[in-house]
Write a protein that holds these residues in place. Structure first.
Motif, PDB file in Angstrom:
ATOM      1  N   UNK A 137       0.810  -1.204   0.000  1.00 51.50           N
ATOM      2  CA  UNK A 137       0.000   0.000   0.000  1.00 51.50           C
ATOM      3  C   UNK A 137       0.843   1.253   0.000  1.00 51.50           C
ATOM      4  N   UNK A 138       0.224   2.347  -0.366  1.00 54.25           N
ATOM      5  CA  UNK A 138       0.869   3.655  -0.331  1.00 54.25           C
ATOM      6  C   UNK A 138      -0.211   4.716  -0.327  1.00 54.25           C
ATOM      7  N   UNK A 139      -0.088   5.694   0.547  1.00 53.56           N
ATOM      8  CA  UNK A 139      -1.098   6.734   0.629  1.00 53.56           C
ATOM      9  C   UNK A 139      -2.445   6.155   1.011  1.00 53.56           C
ATOM     10  N   UNK A 140      -3.461   6.441   0.222  1.00 54.21           N
ATOM     11  CA  UNK A 140      -4.812   5.919   0.471  1.00 54.21           C
ATOM     12  C   UNK A 140      -5.109   4.672  -0.350  1.00 54.21           C
ATOM     13  N   UNK A 141      -4.084   4.080  -0.970  1.00 54.92           N
ATOM     14  CA  UNK A 141      -4.283   2.938  -1.860  1.00 54.92           C
ATOM     15  C   UNK A 141      -3.638   1.673  -1.292  1.00 54.92           C
ATOM     16  N   UNK A 142      -4.283   0.554  -1.588  1.00 54.00           N
ATOM     17  CA  UNK A 142      -3.749  -0.766  -1.269  1.00 54.00           C
ATOM     18  C   UNK A 142      -3.876  -1.628  -2.512  1.00 54.00           C
ATOM     19  N   UNK A 143      -3.125  -2.725  -2.538  1.00 55.80           N
ATOM     20  CA  UNK A 143      -3.229  -3.642  -3.671  1.00 55.80           C
ATOM     21  C   UNK A 143      -2.939  -5.059  -3.214  1.00 55.80           C
TER      22      UNK A 143
ATOM     23  N   UNK B   8      -2.093   7.722  16.697  1.00 54.52           N
ATOM     24  CA  UNK B   8      -0.889   8.391  17.196  1.00 54.52           C
ATOM     25  C   UNK B   8       0.336   8.057  16.351  1.00 54.52           C
ATOM     26  N   UNK B   9       0.367   6.866  15.766  1.00 59.16           N
ATOM     27  CA  UNK B   9       1.417   6.567  14.788  1.00 59.16           C
ATOM     28  C   UNK B   9       0.875   5.734  13.643  1.00 59.16           C
ATOM     29  N   UNK B  10      -0.444   5.837  13.438  1.00 63.71           N
ATOM     30  CA  UNK B  10      -1.129   5.166  12.336  1.00 63.71           C
ATOM     31  C   UNK B  10      -0.941   3.655  12.345  1.00 63.71           C
ATOM     32  N   UNK B  11      -0.619   3.107  13.497  1.00 63.04           N
ATOM     33  CA  UNK B  11      -0.499   1.667  13.610  1.00 63.04           C
ATOM     34  C   UNK B  11       0.734   1.082  12.938  1.00 63.04           C
TER      35      UNK B  11
ATOM     36  N   UNK C 141      -2.371   8.686   8.680  1.00 59.98           N
ATOM     37  CA  UNK C 141      -1.454   9.336   7.734  1.00 59.98           C
ATOM     38  C   UNK C 141      -1.302   8.525   6.449  1.00 59.98           C
ATOM     39  N   UNK C 142      -2.157   7.512   6.287  1.00 58.22           N
ATOM     40  CA  UNK C 142      -2.079   6.687   5.095  1.00 58.22           C
ATOM     41  C   UNK C 142      -0.997   5.635   5.202  1.00 58.22           C
ATOM     42  N   UNK C 143      -0.842   4.889   4.139  1.00 59.07           N
ATOM     43  CA  UNK C 143       0.078   3.753   4.121  1.00 59.07           C
ATOM     44  C   UNK C 143       1.463   4.175   3.632  1.00 59.07           C
ATOM     45  N   UNK C 144       2.451   3.641   4.293  1.00 55.83           N
ATOM     46  CA  UNK C 144       3.865   3.736   3.902  1.00 55.83           C
ATOM     47  C   UNK C 144       4.318   5.190   3.750  1.00 55.83           C
ATOM     48  N   UNK C 145       4.022   5.993   4.751  1.00 48.64           N
ATOM     49  CA  UNK C 145       4.498   7.378   4.712  1.00 48.64           C
ATOM     50  C   UNK C 145       6.019   7.371   4.815  1.00 48.64           C
ATOM     51  N   UNK C 146       6.726   8.009   3.888  1.00 52.48           N
ATOM     52  CA  UNK C 146       8.187   7.872   3.835  1.00 52.48           C
ATOM     53  C   UNK C 146       8.907   8.372   5.083  1.00 52.48           C
ATOM     54  N   UNK C 147       8.412   9.443   5.713  1.00 56.89           N
ATOM     55  CA  UNK C 147       9.099   9.980   6.891  1.00 56.89           C
ATOM     56  C   UNK C 147       8.994   9.014   8.070  1.00 56.89           C
TER      57      UNK C 147
ATOM     58  N   UNK D  90     -14.359   6.512   6.763  1.00 59.64           N
ATOM     59  CA  UNK D  90     -13.231   6.948   7.592  1.00 59.64           C
ATOM     60  C   UNK D  90     -11.912   6.846   6.809  1.00 59.64           C
ATOM     61  N   UNK D  91     -11.733   7.665   5.779  1.00 55.38           N
ATOM     62  CA  UNK D  91     -10.482   7.611   5.018  1.00 55.38           C
ATOM     63  C   UNK D  91      -9.318   8.196   5.795  1.00 55.38           C
ATOM     64  N   UNK D  92      -8.087   7.954   5.354  1.00 52.77           N
ATOM     65  CA  UNK D  92      -6.939   8.600   5.984  1.00 52.77           C
ATOM     66  C   UNK D  92      -7.034  10.122   5.927  1.00 52.77           C
ATOM     67  N   UNK D  93      -6.344  10.771   6.842  1.00 50.60           N
ATOM     68  CA  UNK D  93      -6.385  12.236   6.926  1.00 50.60           C
ATOM     69  C   UNK D  93      -5.687  12.922   5.762  1.00 50.60           C
TER      70      UNK D  93
END
Length: 439
Positions: free
Chosen positions: A36-42, A278-281, A61-67, A410-413
């Motif tokens: 996944x990345x951002x609001x997308x999964x596959x 708090x850390x998006x899991x 914060x969505x999936x796989x946030x680089x920071x 309930x989408x990511x922020x």
């Protein structure tokens, strides 16, 4: 020869070896997710999904946030784990950032592994602080599945798990299905507070340690409390010397368009539990924010609780990076703006056009769509129909979170206007199809 990784292979591996929560094991056919990345999964077979469930309402914060990924990697290079009795830089930095988002007068954070044990420990603190035993909580609530947390939970999942002592439930406000025969929000508020007062009086105020409430009940239906209700609960707690615990596990850290859901209501509790957002899991973490009087109480008294992984360095690094990224990238403002300008109007428009929708309610990116088969009588749409509807959303590439007769939106922020419009179009198409089927 290496076995090719396909959905069928992963699903078969899962069904052979994995025991799932809240399930009849033999009836499972789990969705396979590969990345996944951002609001997308596959998945492994090329199907892509727009995640409007945020998994379990936690990937804010969505999936796989680089920071955050980079922060976890950097911490792993330095120190992967350490005993909770030690002092660790990342643990202190995480606590400092969390407290910066708390109301005035909060001074410490006790870290846990998730929301359930955050609630367990908040209730433990309240009992120690007051010298009392009983815990009051709402019937329409979910506080976790561990010993006391599941008994504090009001929904029927508590019934086969009622092993903890001293728990009493009350009805919280829910005007659409009012327990108080209320005609409007003001009446619902007044009658709900009168009901709570009577429960306190009948249970014995001197026996009650705490009232634990989800600031906005999530799994129970995104039940935004009426104006004045939380203030009234705070006043009752002050009157009777009861600790007030706000469970912000699902509603906190951007979900409602504020850093904490309590910021929408101007009420400060004595303890705040958190996890999920708090850390998006990314690494399991939760905790309790502790107000100054309770923190001072334990300066000279032993706290009878602890966890091996309390303040785990990898989880703390993920918290620091998540909260920093949310602030730097304006994610909380985005959640508020997208909710007000796009999601709320879009869902309200669906409700006007589809008789299957009885009510839409929420704030920020925290919404519930309640489906009914009869609007006049508010008859809940049958669970099998909801399951079919969820499958239809999924077949069109939209992942949703459903509970009983409700769809929780309930989408990511970080969700974009284009992604909201894409989701609304899928919702419209599927609900229209089911409206014709159920006519």
């Amino acid at each position: 020869m290496t076995t090719p990784v396909t959905n069928d292979y992963v699903r078969a591996l899962d069904r052979q070896h994995v025991f799932h929560s809240w399930s009849i094991q033999g009836a499972l056919n789990p969705l396979v997710i590969a990345g996944g990345e951002g609001c997308r999964l596959w998945d492994h077979d090329g199907m892509r999904y727009l995640d409007f469930s945020s998994q379990l309402v936690n990937t804010n914060i969505g999936h796989r946030h680089p920071k955050v990924i980079e922060a976890i990697k950097a911490q792993a290079d330095s120190l992967c784990t350490v005993a909770p009795a030690t002092a660790n830089l990342m643990r202190g930095e995480a606590a400092k950032r969390i407290l910066a988002r708390a109301p005035a007068g909060f001074s410490k954070v006790f870290f846990t592994n998730a929301g359930a044990d955050a609630n367990e420990n908040a209730m433990r603190m309240a009992r120690q602080f007051t010298g009392r035993d009983k815990i009051l909580s709402a019937y329409r609530s979910y506080h976790g599945s561990t010993g006391a947390a599941i008994v504090a939970t009001g929904d029927p999942r508590r019934v086969p798990n009622e092993f903890a002592r001293g728990h009493v439930h009350f009805f919280n406000p829910y005007l659409y299905r009012s327990e108080f025969h209320a005609r409007d929000e003001a009446e619902e508020c007044a009658r709900a507070l009168h009901h709570l007062r009577r429960v306190i009086e009948c249970e014995g105020p001197a026996a009650i340690a705490a009232i634990i409430l989800e600031t906005i009940p999530g799994t129970a239906g995104v039940l935004v409390p009426p104006e004045g209700y939380l203030q009234g609960v705070r006043a009752l707690c002050d009157e009777f010397g009861i600790v007030l615990i706000f469970d912000e596990v699902m509603a906190g850290f951007g979900r409602t368009g504020q850093w904490l859901a309590l910021d929408n209501f101007g009420v400060a509790p004595d303890l705040i539990t958190f996890a999920k957002g708090v850390n998006s899991g990314y690494v399991p973490a939760g905790g309790v924010m502790i107000s100054q009087p309770i923190a001072e109480f334990f300066e000279t008294r032993f706290f009878p609780g602890g966890l091996t992984y309390s303040g785990h360095p990898l989880a703390m690094a993920a918290i620091v990076a998540t909260l920093d990224a949310m602030a730097e990238e304006g994610m909380v403002d985005n959640a508020r703006r997208i909710g007000q300008e796009l999601l709320s109007p879009g869902l309200q428009d669906l409700a006007r056009r589809h008789a299957l929708i009885g009510e839409v309610r929420g704030m920020g990116l925290f919404w519930a769509v309640e489906f009914v088969s009869d609007r006049e009588h508010k008859t809940p749409l049958a669970a099998p129909v909801i399951a079919q509807m969820k499958a239809a959303f999924q077949a069109r590439g939209l992942l949703t979170f459903t509970v009983e007769n409700r769809l929780h939106v309930v989408p990511p922020c970080i969700v974009s206007p284009a992604e909201v419009n894409e989701a609304l179009a899928i919702l419209d198409e599927v609900i229209d199809d089911f409206s014709r089927r159920c006519a």
